[in-house]
Design a protein around this motif. Structure first.
Motif, PDB file in Angstrom:
ATOM      1  N   THR A 284      18.978  57.711  20.504  1.00 38.39           N
ATOM      2  CA  THR A 284      17.613  57.803  19.977  1.00 38.39           C
ATOM      3  C   THR A 284      16.942  56.452  19.748  1.00 38.39           C
ATOM      4  OG1 THR A 284      18.539  57.943  17.737  1.00 38.39           O
ATOM      5  CG2 THR A 284      18.062  60.024  18.857  1.00 38.39           C
ATOM      6  N   MET A 285      17.734  55.427  19.420  1.00 36.13           N
ATOM      7  CA  MET A 285      17.135  54.159  19.020  1.00 36.13           C
ATOM      8  C   MET A 285      17.491  52.965  19.895  1.00 36.13           C
ATOM      9  SD  MET A 285      17.437  54.405  14.845  1.00 36.13           S
ATOM     10  CE  MET A 285      19.204  54.703  14.857  1.00 36.13           C
ATOM     11  N   VAL A 286      18.526  53.072  20.715  1.00 41.74           N
ATOM     12  CA  VAL A 286      18.981  51.919  21.489  1.00 41.74           C
ATOM     13  C   VAL A 286      18.718  52.074  22.970  1.00 41.74           C
ATOM     14  CG1 VAL A 286      20.979  50.473  22.073  1.00 41.74           C
ATOM     15  CG2 VAL A 286      20.757  51.428  19.759  1.00 41.74           C
ATOM     16  N   PHE A 287      19.119  53.198  23.541  1.00 38.17           N
ATOM     17  CA  PHE A 287      18.993  53.420  24.985  1.00 38.17           C
ATOM     18  C   PHE A 287      17.515  53.414  25.371  1.00 38.17           C
ATOM     19  CE2 PHE A 287      19.510  55.912  28.956  1.00 38.17           C
ATOM     20  CZ  PHE A 287      20.558  55.197  29.521  1.00 38.17           C
ATOM     21  N   ASP A 288      17.135  52.518  26.263  1.00 39.73           N
ATOM     22  CA  ASP A 288      15.703  52.303  26.516  1.00 39.73           C
ATOM     23  C   ASP A 288      15.066  53.320  27.455  1.00 39.73           C
ATOM     24  OD1 ASP A 288      16.658  51.547  28.991  1.00 39.73           O
ATOM     25  OD2 ASP A 288      16.240  49.413  28.739  1.00 39.73           O
ATOM     26  N   LYS A 289      15.815  54.294  27.938  1.00 39.07           N
ATOM     27  CA  LYS A 289      15.257  55.344  28.795  1.00 39.07           C
ATOM     28  C   LYS A 289      15.035  56.656  28.053  1.00 39.07           C
ATOM     29  CE  LYS A 289      14.829  53.296  32.779  1.00 39.07           C
ATOM     30  NZ  LYS A 289      13.551  53.205  33.495  1.00 39.07           N
TER      31      LYS A 289
END
Length: 400
Positions: A284-289
């Protein structure tokens, strides 16, 4: 008179050769020699799916190579995709490699459910095989961990070609563990693929990703080498174990236990570091896709790694550990091209020569195997012709 008892799928011929007025019974089968310690255990008369005379051999071989091809290429690209888009958990990358082990119930149960075989799944599984499978599974878990570390730091093309160094160790371990014969074709292939890795190593320092320290880069470099070394030992070890097995479903059963053990190890590692909670926050907060793409990536990784491991196990079972290793190494050149096309990895002169050497080595090995197969086929035809000239009384027994 030809009595038949329909109890299984393999055809056994009892031939009585007359010699000096005395009948000497011999047992002939369209399968490999019986399993070790067969006199002390129940004889399992299953059709040997490793035999080229078995009608299931070629389709199984083609299916397993297709799974190996698709799984190897897709899993490498998806693993790198996870790290490129800010995924950072080594344990998640390790866990997805074997977490799809329940999918192995498909090749285990489908043949029985559709009555392709009357063998009940897991009925031939012995305590010894269970211990071997668990032990090898733990080793596989460490192999996956080293691969994840290397893949997180290195470009996919560098990682893929570095793994080809496992082939020289694969040949050595095959000679020691399963008495693999040294021929010109397999030695030539190993030399070419090893030279390919050396050329890559000479050129790899120019590919270090931005922000990656020299220490982490070399850590990833040597972790990849360690993964290749462990896998080189894994393949002939499995060939040694599979010599007791003549049923593809049983190979998948052993693979399921191995992957369950490796997954348990990865799960413990994730739980100790809060990995499962981090997966939610990472998605939810790190993965940029975005969250949806994150979970699709994880699931796709799980499925493609299963295809890769199933294909590897099938290739070792149906052919040999060296053939399986060479096929995987040859596929690494496709991973290199995939990294160049998908992630725009650099593809300079060194890498081009390395890829050519990979392809050259693989083709030389395939040609050598083709020559050996033709020679053995000729000997088999000659032997059959000679044996047909002798008088024999044949009793066909079809047993389940």
């Amino acid at each position: 008179m030809t009595p038949s008892v329909k109890n299984h799928t393999t055809e056994i011929q009892f031939t009585h050769h007359r010699q000096g007025g005395e009948e000497l019974p011999h047992l002939h089968a369209n399968s490999a020699p019986p399993m070790e310690n067969n006199t002390n255990t129940k004889m399992q008369l299953h059709a040997d799916q490793k035999s080229t005379t078995n009608k299931r051999y070629l389709p199984l071989l083609v299916i397993n190579y297709a799974m190996l091809f698709v799984g190897s290429l897709s899993a490498s690209l998806l693993s790198k995709y996870y790290f490129i888009h800010k995924g950072s958990s080594i344990w998640v990358s390790t866990w997805v490699q074997t977490a799809g082990f329940p999918l192995l119930m498909i090749p285990i149960c489908v043949p029985y459910l559709f009555k392709f075989t009357k063998r009940v799944p897991f009925t031939d599984f012995t305590p010894t095989m269970l211990i071997l499978s668990v032990s090898v599974g733990i080793m596989l878990g460490f192999n996956n961990l080293f691969f994840s570390w290397g893949n997180s730091y290195l470009p996919i093309s560098t990682s893929a070609l570095l793994l080809s160094s496992q082939l020289v160790f694969n040949l050595l371990f095959s000679v020691i563990i399963v008495n693999q014969k040294m021929t010109f074709s397999n030695v030539n292939c190993v030399i070419l693929l090893t030279l390919s890795s050396i050329l890559l190593a000479l050129d790899s320092s120019n590919e270090r990703p931005e922000g990656l320290t020299q220490r982490n880069y070399f850590f990833g470099f040597f972790c990849t080498i360690a993964a290749g070394l462990l896998f080189a030992f894994y393949l002939p070890l499995m060939e040694k174990i599979y010599k007791r097995v003549n049923c593809y479903e049983m190979v998948m059963e052993m693979q399921l236990v191995m992957e369950f053990s490796a997954t348990t190890m990865a799960t413990i590692g994730m739980a100790s570091g809060g990995g499962f909670a981090k997966m939610i926050s990472e998605s939810t907060m790190v993965f940029d896709k975005g969250c949806m793409v994150y979970w699709v990536t994880v699931v796709a990784n799980v499925v493609t790694w299963q295809l890769c491991f199933m294909g590897t196990a099938g290739m070792v079972f149906l052919t040999s550990s060296l053939t399986g290793g060479i096929c995987m190494t040859a596929l690494l050149s496709m991973n290199v091209l995939g990294g160049v096309l998908v992630y725009k990895d650099a593809f300079g002169g060194f890498k081009a020569v390395s890829t050519i050497l990979c392809i050259w080595g693989f083709l030389s090995y395939v040609y050598g195997v083709h020559k050996v197969n033709r020679k053995e086929h000729h000997k088999a035809l000659t032997g059959n012709k000679n044996s047909s000239d002798s008088s024999t009384d044949i009793i066909n027994v079809v047993a389940y």
